[in-house]
Scaffold this motif. Structure first.
Motif, PDB file in Angstrom:
ATOM      1  N   VAL A 193      -7.946  26.749 -61.129  1.00 10.07           N
ATOM      2  CA  VAL A 193      -8.916  25.758 -61.600  1.00 10.07           C
ATOM      3  C   VAL A 193     -10.074  26.546 -62.186  1.00 10.07           C
ATOM      4  O   VAL A 193     -10.720  27.333 -61.477  1.00 10.07           O
ATOM      5  CB  VAL A 193      -9.406  24.840 -60.468  1.00 10.07           C
ATOM      6  N   TYR A 214      -0.377  24.910 -59.645  1.00 10.42           N
ATOM      7  CA  TYR A 214      -1.363  25.343 -60.640  1.00 10.42           C
ATOM      8  C   TYR A 214      -1.714  26.817 -60.425  1.00 10.42           C
ATOM      9  O   TYR A 214      -1.773  27.305 -59.284  1.00 10.42           O
ATOM     10  CB  TYR A 214      -2.634  24.501 -60.545  1.00 10.42           C
ATOM     11  N   PRO A 238      -9.706  16.984 -61.764  1.00 12.94           N
ATOM     12  CA  PRO A 238      -8.902  17.807 -60.856  1.00 12.94           C
ATOM     13  C   PRO A 238      -9.019  17.367 -59.399  1.00 12.94           C
ATOM     14  O   PRO A 238      -8.097  17.599 -58.618  1.00 12.94           O
ATOM     15  CB  PRO A 238      -9.474  19.221 -61.058  1.00 12.94           C
ATOM     16  N   ALA A 240      -9.305  22.601 -54.059  1.00 13.99           N
ATOM     17  CA  ALA A 240      -8.356  23.572 -54.622  1.00 13.99           C
ATOM     18  C   ALA A 240      -7.784  24.458 -53.524  1.00 13.99           C
ATOM     19  O   ALA A 240      -6.582  24.787 -53.536  1.00 13.99           O
ATOM     20  CB  ALA A 240      -9.048  24.416 -55.692  1.00 13.99           C
ATOM     21  N   ALA A 261      -6.264  23.834 -64.605  1.00 12.01           N
ATOM     22  CA  ALA A 261      -7.241  22.755 -64.755  1.00 12.01           C
ATOM     23  C   ALA A 261      -8.553  23.375 -65.187  1.00 12.01           C
ATOM     24  O   ALA A 261      -8.945  24.435 -64.685  1.00 12.01           O
ATOM     25  CB  ALA A 261      -7.416  22.003 -63.434  1.00 12.01           C
ATOM     26  N   LEU A 310      -2.549  19.386 -57.429  1.00 10.92           N
ATOM     27  CA  LEU A 310      -2.680  20.735 -57.992  1.00 10.92           C
ATOM     28  C   LEU A 310      -1.554  21.677 -57.554  1.00 10.92           C
ATOM     29  O   LEU A 310      -1.616  22.879 -57.813  1.00 10.92           O
ATOM     30  CB  LEU A 310      -4.034  21.340 -57.603  1.00 10.92           C
ATOM     31  N   ALA A 367      -6.195  15.080 -58.799  1.00  9.19           N
ATOM     32  CA  ALA A 367      -4.880  15.535 -59.274  1.00  9.19           C
ATOM     33  C   ALA A 367      -4.113  16.255 -58.173  1.00  9.19           C
ATOM     34  O   ALA A 367      -4.708  16.836 -57.252  1.00  9.19           O
ATOM     35  CB  ALA A 367      -5.065  16.471 -60.469  1.00  9.19           C
TER      36      ALA A 367
END
Length: 431
Positions: free
Chosen positions: A68, A65, A57, A85, A13, A62, A60
């Motif tokens: 970020v 992932y 983000p 995050a 992201a 995550l 979202a």
């Protein structure tokens, strides 16, 4: 551009689509990554429709992932993206961290990382200039020049010279510099560190702790003693010792026209040590020092009008940055003020003997005027145009009109560059 096969088929992201954000998106896409992009401005998101997933983000899932990627301007101590995050176990990183990850796939090279409260830009640009003049393939990036991922990879034996703010270091976890430089640490940007100077200092010194055994680190003795944060096995150099030990004498500074003043002696010492470590000869280093053109807005001599020098030091955005400019000249008509970063005159206090008169501007102007009235002549001007006009009226042949505000610009200008450009235009109007 710089890319890495390690990013292929991984999900990232990117939060913030200013220049470094855009460069990051393009590099990730070129490497075959899946990218979710977001910027609060609809016009910034528009070019990515059909090329990337678009979404905030913070809204979202995550899971899975790889990172970020945020702009250094995102305040990690207050922005919700960091704890969000963290809840997914996803690191919040910057484009410099992606560059660090890409290094294994670049032609053999070296990286110089330069941080510190003041002098970063000059030392970075000077080091890059000396290397380039000596024929070494080199580029500069980070907090200066083009975003590092937007640049083409250097050929073998190239040197990447990176200016690194504390914000960028906070977003970097694997940048192992061949040469890491900590120029100085004085209070600055403390709003990003909850008002805690030690947190700010620890952020800066992480550049040294990321190094591996056998790599070189450079710092002032006073900072090295108080921080003690050199990586185990790194080779440490003390900045104060350079001019006594590298074959370039301090008195040669008179031959470096764009590097005057005691602060530029320290910047030059750092660049000399870097280039000596990288194997350049004293003659190559000396030639680079003599031909370095300087940076805009950093002790930039704009013009001489009727025997009066006009110097643009708009990049002096705190008292520690402005003090060296005051020390470099005599008979100064000092234009001072803006959005103050700390109370009082700080290190500028010791240089007031160089000041003939003061012209205050901006939000902090009245506070500075109250501090200085009765000590030096003070004129409360409020705006830069009034200050330049007043100083031009009073300055005499041999005097220097110095814009070195010791403050941020944001009360009256978008950035220090706009403030410096306005000063330059006002001086041109005096001719």
């Amino acid at each position: 551009m710089i890319t890495s096969p390690a990013w292929k088929d991984r999900k990232y992201a990117v939060l913030g689509l200013a220049r470094s954000g855009r460069a990051t998106v393009e590099a990730l896409l070129a490497a075959g990554a899946e990218v979710l992009v977001w910027d609060d401005r609809a016009e910034a998101r528009e070019p990515y429709a059909g090329r990337c997933a678009i979404g905030d983000p913070l809204e979202a899932d995550l899971t899975g992932y790889a990172g970020v990627v945020v702009s250094p301007g995102v305040p990690l101590n207050t922005h919700p993206i960091k704890p969000y995050a963290d809840s997914f176990g996803v690191p919040v990183i910057g484009d410099v961290e992606l560059f660090a990850q890409a290094r294994a796939d670049l032609p053999p090279h070296k990286v110089v990382g330069i941080t510190g409260t003041n002098g970063k830009s000059t030392t970075t640009a000077l080091t890059h200039h000396i290397l380039k003049q000596a024929g070494v393939p080199t580029t500069m990036g980070g907090n200066i020049g083009l975003p590092i991922l937007e640049q083409d990879p250097l050929p073998e034996e190239g040197v990447y010279v990176l200016e690194l703010s504390s914000y960028q270091i906070d977003l970097t976890f694997s940048l192992d510099c061949d040469v890491a430089v900590l120029l100085n640490i004085t209070p600055d940007h403390l709003d990003r560190y909850d008002g805690d100077f030690q947190k700010y200092a620890a952020s800066k010194s992480r550049l040294l702790t990321m190094q591996t055994r056998g790599h070189n680190s450079i710092a002032r003795f006073t900072d090295a003693r108080s921080l003690g944060n050199f990586a185990e096995g790194s080779i440490a150099s003390i900045l104060e010792d350079v001019l006594a030990n590298r074959g370039i004498a301090g008195e040669e500074q008179a031959d470096w026209p764009s590097l005057q003043g005691p602060h530029n002696r320290e910047n030059a010492a750092a660049a000399i040590e870097i280039c000596d470590i990288l194997g350049l000869s004293s003659d190559d280093i000396r030639s680079g020092l003599q031909t370095y053109p300087g940076l805009p807005h950093r002790m930039e001599r704009v013009a001489e009008v009727a025997g009066v020098a006009y110097v643009n030091d708009s990049k002096g955005t705190n008292t520690a940055a402005s003090a060296p400019a005051l020390a470099a000249f005599d008979n100064i008509h000092w234009i001072l003020g803006g959005l103050a970063k700390e109370p009082g005159l700080g290190e500028c206090e010791a240089e007031l003997s160089h000041v003939k008169a003061v012209y205050t501007i901006g939000k902090a102007g009245p506070d500075f005027a109250a501090l200085l009235e009765g000590r030096v002549p003070v004129e409360r001007c409020e705006t830069l145009d009034r200050a330049v006009s007043a100083a031009a009226t009073k300055a005499q042949t041999g005097d220097t009109v110095l814009l070195s505000p010791a403050c941020a610009s944001f009360d009256q200008y978008a950035d220090f560059e706009k403030r410096g450009d306005h000063f330059r235009a006002l001086v041109e109007g005096l001719k």
